[in-house]
Design a protein around this motif. Structure first.
Motif, short mmCIF file in Angstrom:
data_model
loop_
_atom_site.label_atom_id
_atom_site.label_comp_id
_atom_site.label_asym_id
_atom_site.label_seq_id
_atom_site.Cartn_x
_atom_site.Cartn_y
_atom_site.Cartn_z
N GLU A 30 4.32 -41.59 -7.98
CA GLU A 30 4.33 -42.47 -9.16
C GLU A 30 5.68 -43.19 -9.27
O GLU A 30 5.73 -44.39 -9.58
N LEU A 31 6.78 -42.48 -9.01
CA LEU A 31 8.09 -43.12 -9.07
C LEU A 31 8.23 -44.19 -7.98
O LEU A 31 8.84 -45.24 -8.21
N ALA A 32 7.68 -43.93 -6.81
CA ALA A 32 7.69 -44.93 -5.75
C ALA A 32 6.86 -46.14 -6.15
O ALA A 32 7.22 -47.29 -5.85
N ARG A 33 5.73 -45.90 -6.82
CA ARG A 33 4.90 -47.01 -7.32
C ARG A 33 5.69 -47.87 -8.31
O ARG A 33 5.60 -49.10 -8.30
N GLN A 34 6.49 -47.22 -9.15
CA GLN A 34 7.31 -47.96 -10.12
C GLN A 34 8.31 -48.88 -9.42
O GLN A 34 8.61 -49.98 -9.91
N GLN A 35 8.84 -48.46 -8.27
CA GLN A 35 9.78 -49.31 -7.55
C GLN A 35 9.09 -50.58 -7.03
O GLN A 35 9.67 -51.67 -7.05
N GLN A 76 9.53 -58.23 -11.99
CA GLN A 76 10.75 -58.89 -12.44
C GLN A 76 10.82 -60.28 -11.84
O GLN A 76 10.92 -60.44 -10.62
N ARG A 77 10.82 -61.28 -12.69
CA ARG A 77 10.73 -62.65 -12.21
C ARG A 77 12.07 -63.20 -11.72
O ARG A 77 12.13 -63.90 -10.71
N ASN A 78 13.13 -62.92 -12.46
CA ASN A 78 14.41 -63.58 -12.21
C ASN A 78 15.44 -62.60 -11.68
O ASN A 78 15.43 -61.41 -12.04
N PRO A 117 6.02 -38.16 -18.76
CA PRO A 117 7.48 -38.13 -18.77
C PRO A 117 8.02 -39.53 -19.06
O PRO A 117 7.77 -40.47 -18.30
N LEU A 118 8.72 -39.68 -20.17
CA LEU A 118 9.36 -40.95 -20.50
C LEU A 118 10.78 -40.91 -19.96
O LEU A 118 11.58 -40.08 -20.38
N THR A 119 11.10 -41.80 -19.05
CA THR A 119 12.38 -41.74 -18.36
C THR A 119 13.30 -42.88 -18.77
O THR A 119 12.86 -43.93 -19.26
N LEU A 120 14.57 -42.68 -18.51
CA LEU A 120 15.56 -43.73 -18.74
C LEU A 120 15.24 -44.94 -17.87
O LEU A 120 15.39 -46.09 -18.30
N ASN A 121 14.79 -44.72 -16.66
CA ASN A 121 14.49 -45.83 -15.76
C ASN A 121 13.32 -46.66 -16.27
O ASN A 121 13.33 -47.89 -16.15
N MET A 122 12.32 -46.03 -16.86
CA MET A 122 11.21 -46.79 -17.44
C MET A 122 11.72 -47.71 -18.54
O MET A 122 11.30 -48.87 -18.65
N LEU A 129 13.51 -50.64 -16.87
CA LEU A 129 12.60 -51.58 -16.20
C LEU A 129 11.97 -52.54 -17.19
O LEU A 129 11.75 -53.72 -16.89
N VAL A 130 11.68 -52.06 -18.39
CA VAL A 130 11.11 -52.93 -19.42
C VAL A 130 12.21 -53.77 -20.06
O VAL A 130 12.03 -54.96 -20.31
N ARG A 131 13.35 -53.16 -20.31
CA ARG A 131 14.43 -53.84 -21.05
C ARG A 131 15.05 -54.99 -20.25
O ARG A 131 15.18 -56.10 -20.75
#
Length: 451
Positions: A223-228, A235-237, A190-195, A198-200
């Motif tokens: 998996e979604l919890a892992r993404q959080q 995210q560095r900054n 599943p390709l999500t808007l949140n993914m 997160l990259v953008r």
């Protein structure tokens, strides 16, 4: 958590350079693509100016016989999985046109030009529902405060029709649709808007997400919890304010993962199609009334846990969640009366569809949605899907519901030994990242263009 300002600036530069290349080849490029995929004898009469959306730039190509096609280019820098997104969107539109009563654009063709993928689809006439009821004094989407309840009810009824029709097809796993030789199947992640976000604007590595489908809702929620957690890690900054803020965000994500692991882990379907970005600005109605003429922008649509379909819609105020008040209880005071109106419209649509034989009694969504705020499901699903709202949602609506009263130090006692052992090093890493004020380079520009 705020967007990484360096990531945002980098992607703005990518967009500007890409747009310059596209503009240099236009209007010849969209004209050629539309002609190639329409495969008719009529010549192009006009090519419109580009319209820029959140993730795509589009133009309308009009032929001498009156036929109109829309050429869509996913924007480099804003859309970070352009080829996968375009493929998924084309598959979903083909499926919906063949298996539902939803009026969606027809795919004329797709392919690549020098700087990425494109789609050519039919143009659908109509007025955006958001424009009919939106506030003309505000640039960002917002409901006009002077609109009547009857007009809102009519708009909600249109949206209810769309949601009910989208919910009817069922599947046995979670992921992106793919057309097989004999039937449709869930064959991709599943390709999500949140993914994408997160990259953008988080600068996460594009290859960090799971590359698989999911057989249970619990597996996907984990998996979604892992993404959080990955979001906070990579995210560095603009990710944390200080050591205490970092500890609090780390604890919240560990405890949310604990909730996700316990949440209906054995549920194995059925699952429903879900569009992350379905809202009134993607729904077209006739100019003279509220009759549905089309539903557009099916990017980030995938087969998802039933819980997503069963939660009350986030768009009832015609605002994106990121525009809500930071005190979500204030938002809730504005949202609740609109939810009652929507549920009335939804129940009316359900009754009518059941009478006509277009819906079964067990396919009703209204009671699920009405319960989703009381049960906390609304907030759980939103926290899972919206990384940049995660902390506000978790601490205002999830923490006490699941763990009761207590201080941050009390919450530490709920972490596993492995999580506790990693906390000190994690905080040190985030403080170092904040001092360095730079971006990691995860992918070359050539590879980025190919994605």
């Amino acid at each position: 958590m705020d967007w990484d300002h360096l990531a945002e600036e980098y992607n703005d530069k990518l967009f500007a350079g890409w747009l310059q290349l596209l503009s240099q080849q236009s209007p010849a490029l969209p004209s050629r693509l539309a002609t190639q995929h329409r495969r008719g004898t009529a010549r192009v009469a006009d090519v419109s100016q580009f319209t820029t959306g959140a993730y795509n730039i589009c133009c309308i190509v009009t032929f001498e016989d009156g036929f109109r096609a829309l050429v869509r280019f996913p924007i480099l820098g804003r859309s970070r999985f352009r080829t996968e997104k375009s493929r998924n969107e084309a598959s979903v539109m083909k499926f919906l046109s063949r298996n539902t009563a939803l009026p969606v654009p027809r795919i004329l063709g797709m392919g690549r030009w020098g700087c990425g993928p494109y789609l050519v689809i039919t143009f659908i006439e109509g007025m955006l529902l958001s424009n009919r009821l939106g506030d003309p004094t505000i640039q960002s989407p917002s409901l006009n405060p002077n609109v009547s309840d009857s007009d809102i009810q009519s708009a909600y009824r249109v949206m209810a029709q769309v949601i009910l029709e989208l919910s009817k097809p069922i599947f046995s796993s979670i992921g992106a649709l793919e057309e097989g030789s004999q039937m449709w199947k869930v064959a991709q992640r599943p390709l999500t808007l949140n993914m994408n976000e997160l990259v953008r604007v988080g600068n996460l590595p594009p290859g960090i997400f799971a590359e698989k489908t999911f057989s249970t809702a619990g597996e996907y929620f984990e998996e979604l919890a892992r993404q959080q957690l990955l979001h906070l890690q990579y995210q560095r900054n603009d990710a944390v304010d200080d050591e205490q803020d970092c500890r609090k965000k780390y604890i919240a994500r560990c405890l949310f993962r604990k909730i996700a692991r316990e949440y209906k882990k054995q549920q194995s379907g059925p699952f429903h199609l879900y569009c992350d970005d379905l809202r009134p600005s993607n729904v077209l109605v006739a100019a003279q009334d509220f009759s549905l003429t089309g539903v557009i922008d099916w990017e980030f649509t995938y087969v998802a846990p039933a819980e997503f379909t069963y939660t009350a819609p986030w768009w009832l105020l015609f605002e994106s969640p990121e525009a809500w008040e930071s005190d979500l209880h204030v938002f809730l005071a504005r949202y609740t009366p609109r939810l009652r109106l929507f549920l009335n419209a939804l129940r009316s649509c359900e009754d009518e569809m059941i009478r006509k034989g277009a819906l079964k009694e067990y396919q009703r969504l209204s009671e699920h949605m009405a319960e989703s705020l009381n049960s906390g499901l609304f907030w759980f699903c939103l926290a899972a899907r919206k990384s940049y709202m995660f902390d506000d949602i978790y601490w205002q609506f999830l923490d006490k519901r699941h763990y009761g009263q207590g201080s941050l130090e009390d919450r530490l006692l709920l972490l596993s030994q492995e999580e506790l052992d990693g906390l000190k090093m994690f905080v040190s890493l985030k403080m170092q990242q904040a001092r360095e004020n730079r971006l990691d380079e995860h992918i070359s520009i050539d590879k980025l263009i190919d994605l």
